[in-house]
Each structure stands twice: as C-alpha cells, then as structure tokens.
Scaffold this motif. Sequence first.
Motif, PDB file in Angstrom:
ATOM      1  N   LEU A 161       8.226  -8.040 -10.795  1.00 37.72           N
ATOM      2  CA  LEU A 161       8.314  -7.997  -9.184  1.00 37.72           C
ATOM      3  C   LEU A 161       7.973  -6.758  -8.575  1.00 37.72           C
ATOM      4  O   LEU A 161       6.998  -6.763  -7.781  1.00 37.72           O
ATOM      5  CB  LEU A 161       9.648  -8.479  -8.830  1.00 37.72           C
ATOM      6  N   ALA A 162       8.272  -5.455  -9.213  1.00 33.97           N
ATOM      7  CA  ALA A 162       7.973  -4.210  -8.686  1.00 33.97           C
ATOM      8  C   ALA A 162       6.549  -3.992  -8.706  1.00 33.97           C
ATOM      9  O   ALA A 162       5.822  -3.708  -7.994  1.00 33.97           O
ATOM     10  CB  ALA A 162       8.784  -3.182  -9.479  1.00 33.97           C
ATOM     11  N   ASP A 163       6.037  -4.382  -9.886  1.00 34.64           N
ATOM     12  CA  ASP A 163       4.504  -4.174 -10.108  1.00 34.64           C
ATOM     13  C   ASP A 163       3.536  -5.479  -9.442  1.00 34.64           C
ATOM     14  O   ASP A 163       2.605  -4.869  -8.774  1.00 34.64           O
ATOM     15  CB  ASP A 163       4.159  -4.477 -11.435  1.00 34.64           C
ATOM     16  N   ALA A 164       4.238  -6.504  -9.104  1.00 36.07           N
ATOM     17  CA  ALA A 164       3.485  -7.470  -8.307  1.00 36.07           C
ATOM     18  C   ALA A 164       3.686  -6.818  -6.764  1.00 36.07           C
ATOM     19  O   ALA A 164       2.513  -7.004  -6.169  1.00 36.07           O
ATOM     20  CB  ALA A 164       4.010  -8.856  -8.437  1.00 36.07           C
ATOM     21  N   LEU A 165       4.664  -6.328  -6.250  1.00 40.56           N
ATOM     22  CA  LEU A 165       4.629  -5.809  -5.053  1.00 40.56           C
ATOM     23  C   LEU A 165       3.823  -4.724  -4.698  1.00 40.56           C
ATOM     24  O   LEU A 165       2.875  -4.646  -3.661  1.00 40.56           O
ATOM     25  CB  LEU A 165       6.045  -5.445  -4.722  1.00 40.56           C
ATOM     26  N   ASN A 166       3.867  -3.651  -5.637  1.00 38.70           N
ATOM     27  CA  ASN A 166       2.827  -2.527  -5.337  1.00 38.70           C
ATOM     28  C   ASN A 166       1.351  -2.854  -6.041  1.00 38.70           C
ATOM     29  O   ASN A 166       0.278  -2.336  -5.114  1.00 38.70           O
ATOM     30  CB  ASN A 166       3.265  -1.413  -6.326  1.00 38.70           C
ATOM     31  N   ALA A 167       1.192  -3.797  -6.530  1.00 33.85           N
ATOM     32  CA  ALA A 167      -0.258  -4.296  -7.029  1.00 33.85           C
ATOM     33  C   ALA A 167      -0.837  -4.957  -5.671  1.00 33.85           C
ATOM     34  O   ALA A 167      -2.166  -4.938  -5.329  1.00 33.85           O
ATOM     35  CB  ALA A 167      -0.566  -5.184  -8.199  1.00 33.85           C
ATOM     36  N   ARG A 168      -0.043  -5.878  -5.075  1.00 33.02           N
ATOM     37  CA  ARG A 168      -0.356  -6.515  -3.743  1.00 33.02           C
ATOM     38  C   ARG A 168      -0.753  -5.279  -2.620  1.00 33.02           C
ATOM     39  O   ARG A 168      -1.944  -5.732  -2.044  1.00 33.02           O
ATOM     40  CB  ARG A 168       0.910  -7.404  -3.364  1.00 33.02           C
ATOM     41  N   THR A 169      -0.155  -4.383  -2.443  1.00 30.66           N
ATOM     42  CA  THR A 169      -0.438  -3.199  -1.668  1.00 30.66           C
ATOM     43  C   THR A 169      -1.863  -2.646  -2.004  1.00 30.66           C
ATOM     44  O   THR A 169      -2.592  -2.595  -1.180  1.00 30.66           O
ATOM     45  CB  THR A 169       0.595  -2.201  -1.702  1.00 30.66           C
TER      46      THR A 169
END
Length: 291
Positions: free
Chosen positions: A54-62
């Motif tokens: 989830l953390a990586d997905a949130l930041n990859a989205r950014t």
Amino acid sequence: MKFALFTGCVAKGATRELMLSTMKSAEGLGIEFVEMKSASCCGAGVVSEKNPLLADALNARTIAIAEEQGLDLVTICSTCQGILKKTECHVDSDPAYKEKVNTVLEEGGHQYAGGKVKIQHFANVLGTEEGLTLLRDKVKRPLTGLKTAAFYGCYVLRPSGLSLYEDPDNPTGMEEIFKILGATPVYYESRTKCCGFPIIMMNKDASHDMAGNALIDAIDSGADCVVTGCPLCHLSLDAYQPEIDKMNKKGCSIPILHLPQLVALALGYSPQELGMDKHIISTTRLDKILA
C-alpha cells in the motif's frame, strides 16, 4: 524552471506558514510550481510498517502523477523526499513487484513508468548551478550577520545510497545556499542527526531529548536560528520547543525557520508576509539583523 510540487501533509496543515513561504520564494525566484493537489500522504515510513505494498502504491501513484504532467517532482519535506526515493528504488528494482504495484494503480487510472522524472528536495534544486545563479541574481536583502545552523533531516541523507548530496555524512548544500543569501553558516555536529519526530508517539521523552540536544548544540555553536528542510523537523524543533525547554531545563530557546522562509527573506519579503508570526518560538529577535 517548472516543477510538480509535492507539498506533503504538514506544510498544508500544522505548519501552513511553510507552504506560504514556499510559494513566496518560488514567486520571487521566478520558479513555477504546479501543486500536485491529488497526491496523497507519503506515509512518513509508518504505513510501510503495516502494509508495504500500500505504501509503495501510494507513492508510486504520486510519482506517476508527476510523470503524467511531464515535470520533475520537487518536495519541501526531507521526509517526503526520502520516502519517495525509497519507493522509486524499491519498485524499479523488481519488475514483478512493479507490475503488482501497477495492478493496484490501474483502478485509479494511473501507471507508474519509473525513470521518467527526477525526485528532489527544494534545497537540491537551489543547490544546482542554475539554482545558485538564480539566487545570486534575485537576492534583495542580503542576510548579512545572520548566523544560520542547517538541520537537514534524516530522510534526505539516509540511506546514503539514495541521497542527492555528494557526502551525506557531511553535506554542505544548505550551507552553500546560506552563503549565497549572505548569511553565515554555523557548522555543528547535530546538523545531520534525527530530530526525534519518528518516535514521538512511542517515546516522547526520548524524542524531545534528541531535539533538545540538537537545539543546545546549535545555540552553543553560536547560531541565531536553525533552518530546517523538513516540516516534521520544524514541528519537533519549534512547536515542541517549550516542552523540550521545560524538560531539559537548559535554556534551549532559538528561532526555527524553514529553508523557503530564509530564501524568501533574502528575496525581500517581510517576516509577516511569510507567516513567521505563527511560529511557536518568536522570530522577532531576528528583526534587527533583517532590518
């Protein structure tokens, strides 16, 4: 110069004067910031402890949003910069994991490509040859006589392999900016240490002790103020300073400025225009120097 601006949470919430100062400094320098209004919190390393994907997905989205804008990404927060760089490194190093992250992002209409945009802190932008030249040309109020102590924040220095500073153990980037602004850098041991914010919810006394040691070190080294590159560090060193002072009883009162505030002061903006009256520790003792 045009960038996608990732503000982070704290500069839009608890320390809004830092966001105000960022936009003023960009205005004065002629830098265009396109705020990433739909970007989410970076998680500050906390989300990844519970749910790394989830953390990586949130930041990859950014990062993907910046890719879609075709702009390099700039942060004003050491923590955000470090977390985004770690995500970039983690996702790019494993094609299968990258595909997994993109599967998560697909529903929201984003895809992370990787390697298309540069992620950097505002200090790193100003520290380039172009940035330093811009500063030299735009300074209207040299900060002559102001002794400034940099406080870098952990995440732009560690892990050292992801840091944009040539020597993360002994960085000089912020001090070089201070010199261009006319201020006198103060070199002290605590400038590369942690402010204690990451453990404040678990061990408040230890957190305050870490921040207090840094403040006392800066004062003992002759600083007029401490200049941070991170709103979380700003909270630790400014907002909690009265509690820290009460706890260690060593008299550690010193004004805390965020780097964009220092820059904007040298560009001619007044402390009031930069929201410096909102700080917990009064900055009025600097008025004589800034006059």
